[in-house]
Design a protein around this motif. Structure first.
Motif, short mmCIF file in Angstrom:
data_model
loop_
_atom_site.label_atom_id
_atom_site.label_comp_id
_atom_site.label_asym_id
_atom_site.label_seq_id
_atom_site.Cartn_x
_atom_site.Cartn_y
_atom_site.Cartn_z
N ALA A 153 20.18 44.69 38.86
CA ALA A 153 21.50 45.01 38.31
C ALA A 153 22.59 44.16 38.96
CB ALA A 153 21.80 46.49 38.51
N LEU A 154 22.48 43.95 40.26
CA LEU A 154 23.45 43.07 40.93
C LEU A 154 23.38 41.66 40.36
CD1 LEU A 154 23.05 44.23 44.66
CD2 LEU A 154 25.01 44.61 43.16
N HIS A 158 26.80 40.71 38.44
CA HIS A 158 27.69 40.20 39.49
C HIS A 158 28.71 39.24 38.87
CE1 HIS A 158 29.16 38.63 43.29
NE2 HIS A 158 28.53 39.63 43.88
N PRO A 159 29.99 39.39 39.22
CA PRO A 159 31.05 38.56 38.62
C PRO A 159 30.89 37.06 38.85
CG PRO A 159 31.99 40.49 39.69
CD PRO A 159 30.55 40.46 40.08
N THR A 160 30.28 36.66 39.97
CA THR A 160 30.15 35.22 40.21
C THR A 160 29.17 34.56 39.23
OG1 THR A 160 28.38 35.52 41.84
CG2 THR A 160 30.64 35.44 42.67
N HIS A 161 28.35 35.37 38.56
CA HIS A 161 27.38 34.81 37.62
C HIS A 161 27.97 34.59 36.24
CE1 HIS A 161 23.90 36.53 40.27
NE2 HIS A 161 24.55 35.53 40.84
N VAL A 162 29.21 34.99 36.06
CA VAL A 162 29.88 34.79 34.77
C VAL A 162 29.91 33.31 34.41
CG1 VAL A 162 32.10 34.93 33.58
CG2 VAL A 162 31.26 36.90 34.88
N GLU A 163 30.19 32.48 35.39
CA GLU A 163 30.29 31.04 35.11
C GLU A 163 28.99 30.49 34.53
OE1 GLU A 163 32.67 28.32 37.67
OE2 GLU A 163 30.71 27.50 38.19
N SER A 164 27.87 30.93 35.05
CA SER A 164 26.58 30.44 34.57
C SER A 164 26.27 30.90 33.15
CB SER A 164 25.45 30.90 35.50
OG SER A 164 25.58 30.31 36.78
N VAL A 165 26.82 32.06 32.76
CA VAL A 165 26.50 32.64 31.46
C VAL A 165 27.54 32.28 30.41
CG1 VAL A 165 25.91 34.76 30.23
CG2 VAL A 165 25.38 34.56 32.67
N THR A 387 25.74 30.38 42.95
CA THR A 387 25.25 31.64 43.52
C THR A 387 24.15 32.27 42.66
OG1 THR A 387 26.82 33.09 42.34
CG2 THR A 387 27.58 32.07 44.39
N TYR A 388 23.87 31.72 41.52
CA TYR A 388 22.99 32.37 40.55
C TYR A 388 21.61 32.70 41.15
CZ TYR A 388 21.46 33.50 35.77
OH TYR A 388 21.02 34.16 34.64
N ILE A 389 21.00 31.76 41.82
CA ILE A 389 19.71 31.99 42.48
C ILE A 389 19.88 32.49 43.92
CG2 ILE A 389 17.73 30.77 43.47
CD1 ILE A 389 17.22 31.52 40.64
N PRO A 390 20.75 31.88 44.73
CA PRO A 390 20.85 32.30 46.14
C PRO A 390 21.19 33.77 46.34
CG PRO A 390 21.87 30.16 45.86
CD PRO A 390 21.53 30.65 44.48
N PHE A 391 22.01 34.36 45.47
CA PHE A 391 22.41 35.75 45.66
C PHE A 391 21.24 36.72 45.47
CE2 PHE A 391 27.33 35.99 45.15
CZ PHE A 391 27.45 35.26 46.31
N ILE A 392 20.13 36.26 44.89
CA ILE A 392 18.95 37.11 44.79
C ILE A 392 18.46 37.47 46.20
CG2 ILE A 392 16.54 37.24 44.05
CD1 ILE A 392 17.31 35.33 41.75
N PHE A 425 31.16 46.19 39.74
CA PHE A 425 30.85 44.77 39.54
C PHE A 425 30.77 44.44 38.05
CE2 PHE A 425 28.73 43.30 43.77
CZ PHE A 425 29.93 43.56 44.42
N GLY A 426 30.20 45.35 37.26
CA GLY A 426 30.12 45.12 35.83
C GLY A 426 31.50 45.02 35.19
N TRP A 427 32.42 45.89 35.62
CA TRP A 427 33.78 45.86 35.10
C TRP A 427 34.49 44.55 35.49
CZ3 TRP A 427 37.08 46.97 31.65
CH2 TRP A 427 38.44 46.92 31.89
N LEU A 428 34.31 44.14 36.75
CA LEU A 428 34.91 42.88 37.20
C LEU A 428 34.31 41.69 36.44
CD1 LEU A 428 35.03 43.51 41.07
CD2 LEU A 428 36.95 43.53 39.47
N ALA A 429 33.01 41.76 36.17
CA ALA A 429 32.35 40.68 35.43
C ALA A 429 32.88 40.64 33.99
CB ALA A 429 30.84 40.88 35.42
N PHE A 430 33.10 41.81 33.38
CA PHE A 430 33.65 41.86 32.03
C PHE A 430 35.03 41.21 31.98
CE2 PHE A 430 36.13 43.82 28.67
CZ PHE A 430 35.27 43.76 27.58
#
Length: 679
Positions: A153-154, A158-165, A387-392, A425-430
């Motif tokens: 779920a993280l 996670h909001p930092t992954h928005v850029e990748s998506v 951060t997409y992979i490292p944050f795992i 985190f989901g709200w911040l990502a939205f």
């Protein structure tokens, strides 16, 4: 004898591979999907991803990189073809070699057309699949449903992954990660097949070979999508330690068999690294040491590690580009070193009791190495997409550590706290995803949350300029020039703004500043030449055009077109000033580029005639008529020079021919009347 030999092989395999504890979970997908809890978690992950990112279906392209990857890429916009597939495997476009990523764009265009919504939706689907795969892998590895679900779920929210998506140009992130997870999946299947005591050794070895081939194939595909997978073999070694339990003690004897079995993967990583360096150098993306010294990169890398770790817990003020900070912050450097050192030392000291902490932390440290900035690509100090992979790894360390430290608390409280963090985190990502709806929204937000961001200010200036919002554009370009005085594009854009306003003198000055910063940009020479032409400074414009022409012995088609336009404009301008020899010179240069252009050829002929080279001039006009006999203007021009020579009868024939083609052609009518009136 054969049975005894097989039993020895099985014993050897078990000794090397170690044993997987039963409580670590089965890796059979049929059993996995038969558990309703697992299915509900996967559905929740998918629903959350679409709640956050479904909005991107209505978003536009972003002018940074999306143009080169999709909407201004002549190959991609035509869709799949054999030529396009060949191009995908041979191009270093966008300073990368990632043919699978190109093929994914080509496929999108073929099936959905060039509209941005489909590209966004495919990114969301990949991210959703990645989130579910991560949960499946972690659950099967550790046997812990709750912790695996929280980490997944993280990752998903996670909001930092928005850029990748949300960034179409970052398709390579979500696509390559899909194959990262598939590689890991087949690796675990390969390991578990070696530990399956229910099979004979020959059957197990055959199955392991199949899984090994699938693992290698998945990694190859991942590297074809993005070279980020170069660190994947190292993460598999970490998983060997925990939770696979294949490495009880760190020694050459114990670790060598694990390294040896991964040699093909390490070789793939090495080959990909070499190709990536070649591609980035070919694309001019690698910043030279003269521009950014190694000590500055090292300092930024240390600080970036600490900042990335901070972003994990406090994902605020996220933007698309974070400028490289050239001024050394000693306190920040000291704090960063202290944080990295303390966590690293603690994870090593607690390596036996908290294996997950060691694995998670060094997953985070190791997977950031290719993008941490020691080999600087671009001028960003860090980027959300990295951060997409490292944050795992960081998520695994945090979740497992928190579960251990807080195990005495009521499980309902822990569950509520975990849900609260995930929802937050989901709200911040939205909200962060909403800022990617178009270039202007994203750039304005980035400027608001970063300092001295000349790159984004320059891009916002370009955006405003293209919309003819010149006052807003000028403000952003001046800010960009102030924050990054060495970036030529800001001065070039200021020149374009003044050019559009009709301030040709100011435009020329701005173009000159841009040329001083980037003397090899032939496009700026062309812009300067146009500004000088409109000021009537023909000789200076001619010098700029010649400088542009001499910049390349074999200019690309677009540059040839610019040169042609400049030469043609110079010819017309010198003609209007009755400087016929110079006009003929530049019409001649234009004709060298477009020899089939009969207008340029006839203008050349007329200028040669007016310059005294009458036979040569008439020959060019006649050649124009031969090439394009249906154009009345050419007959009128030939009639004019013949009348000037006193050849009235021949001139009349030419004027009459022009009127046959176009009866209402006024210039030919008037010339015919004049010539006939002289008889």
């Amino acid at each position: 004898m054969a049975k005894k030999k097989r039993s020895k092989q099985a014993a050897h395999t078990a000794e090397v591979l170690g044993k997987i504890k039963p409580e670590e979970g089965s890796f059979g997908l049929r059993d996995f999907f038969s558990d309703r809890v697992n299915v509900y978690i996967m559905l929740a992950l998918a629903a959350g991803c679409f709640l956050i990112y479904g909005q991107t279906y209505g978003f536009n392209f972003i002018s940074i990189d999306d143009s080169g990857y999709v909407y201004e890429n002549a190959v991609v916009t035509r869709g799949l073809s054999w030529d396009a597939i060949k191009w995908a495997f041979t191009t270093y476009s966008q300073a990368n070699w990632h043919p699978l990523t190109w093929l994914s764009y080509l496929t999108d265009t073929t099936f959905f057309g060039p509209k941005p919504g489909a590209y966004h939706l495919v990114n969301v689907l990949f991210h959703t699949a990645n989130s579910i795969l991560l949960f499946i892998i972690l659950k099967a590895l550790t046997g812990s449903t709750k912790r695996s679900a929280i980490v997944a779920a993280l990752f998903a929210f996670h909001p930092t992954h928005v850029e990748s998506v949300a960034w179409i140009a970052e398709r390579k992130d979500v696509l390559s990660t899909l194959f990262w997870f598939l590689t890991t999946y087949f690796y675990i299947k390969y390991v578990r097949a070696g530990n399956d005591e229910t099979q004979d050794s020959e059957g197990a070895l055959k199955q392991r070979r199949i899984f090994y081939i699938q693992m290698v194939a998945a990694m190859v595909l991942g590297l074809l999508a993005k070279p980020m997978l170069v660190t994947l073999p190292f993460t598999l070694l970490l998983l060997d330690y925990w939770p696979l339990g294949r490495l009880e003690k760190f020694s050459v004897t114990n670790i060598w068999p694990l390294i040896k079995e991964k040699i093909p993967l390490f070789l793939l990583s090495a080959a990909s690294s070499v190709i990536t360096v070649i591609a980035q150098k070919a694309g001019g993306a690698v910043v030279p040491l003269e521009q950014l010294p190694f000590y500055a990169r090292l300092v930024n890398s240390v600080i970036a590690y600490a900042k990335y770790a901070g972003m994990m817990f406090y994902p605020a003020n996220l933007g698309v580009i974070y400028p490289f900070e050239r001024e050394l912050s000693v306190p920040m450097l000291a704090v960063s070193i202290l944080v990295i050192a303390l966590v690293s030392i603690y994870s090593i000291l607690e390596i036996k009791r908290k294996k997950y902490l060691f694995v998670g932390w060094f997953w985070f440290i190791g997977t950031l190495v290719p993008v941490i900035g020691l080999v600087q690509v671009g001028l960003q100090s860090l980027a959300d997409r990295y951060t997409y992979i490292p944050f795992i790894g960081l998520s695994i360390a945090v979740v497992w550590l928190a579960a251990e430290l807080l195990k005495s608390l009521d499980k309902r409280i822990l569950a509520a706290a975990a849900c609260a963090v995930i929802i937050l985190f989901g709200w911040l990502a939205f909200k962060q995803a909403a800022r990617w709806k178009d270039s202007e929204s994203l750039y304005l937000h980035t400027i608001a949350v970063t300092k001295n961001n000349g790159f984004i200010e320059q891009n916002l200036c370009l955006h405003y300029t293209n919309q003819n919002r010149l006052e807003e554009a000028e403000v952003q370009c001046k800010n960009a020039a102030e924050h990054n005085p060495t970036y030529y594009s800001s001065y070039k854009l200021l020149g374009v703004i003044n050019f559009k306003r009709g301030n040709f003198t100011e435009a020329a000055m701005q173009f000159m500043q841009a040329i001083q910063l980037k003397p090899d940009d032939s496009g700026t020479f062309s812009d300067l030449a146009k500004a000088l032409l409109l000021q009537g400074k023909l000789d200076e414009a001619a010098q700029m055009t010649e400088a542009m022409a001499s910049a390349s012995s074999d200019p690309p088609p677009i540059m040839k077109e610019i040169l042609y336009q400049n030469y043609d404009s110079l010819g017309l301008s010198y003609s209007s000033k009755s400087e016929f020899e110079k006009a003929a010179l530049y019409f001649g240069k234009a004709l060298e580029i477009k020899e089939d252009n009969t207008d340029v050829r006839s203008n050349l002929g007329f200028m040669l005639y007016r310059a005294g080279k009458k036979d040569e001039g008439i020959a060019q006009i006649e050649e124009s008529i031969k090439r394009d006999p249906a154009k009345p203007e050419l007959y009128n021009m030939l009639g004019t020079v013949l009348a000037d020579q006193g050849k009235k009868d021949e001139a009349v024939k030419q004027f009459e021919k022009a009127l046959e083609l176009k009866p209402d052609y006024a210039p030919a009518k008037n010339n015919l009347v004049k010539v006939q009136g002289r008889k």
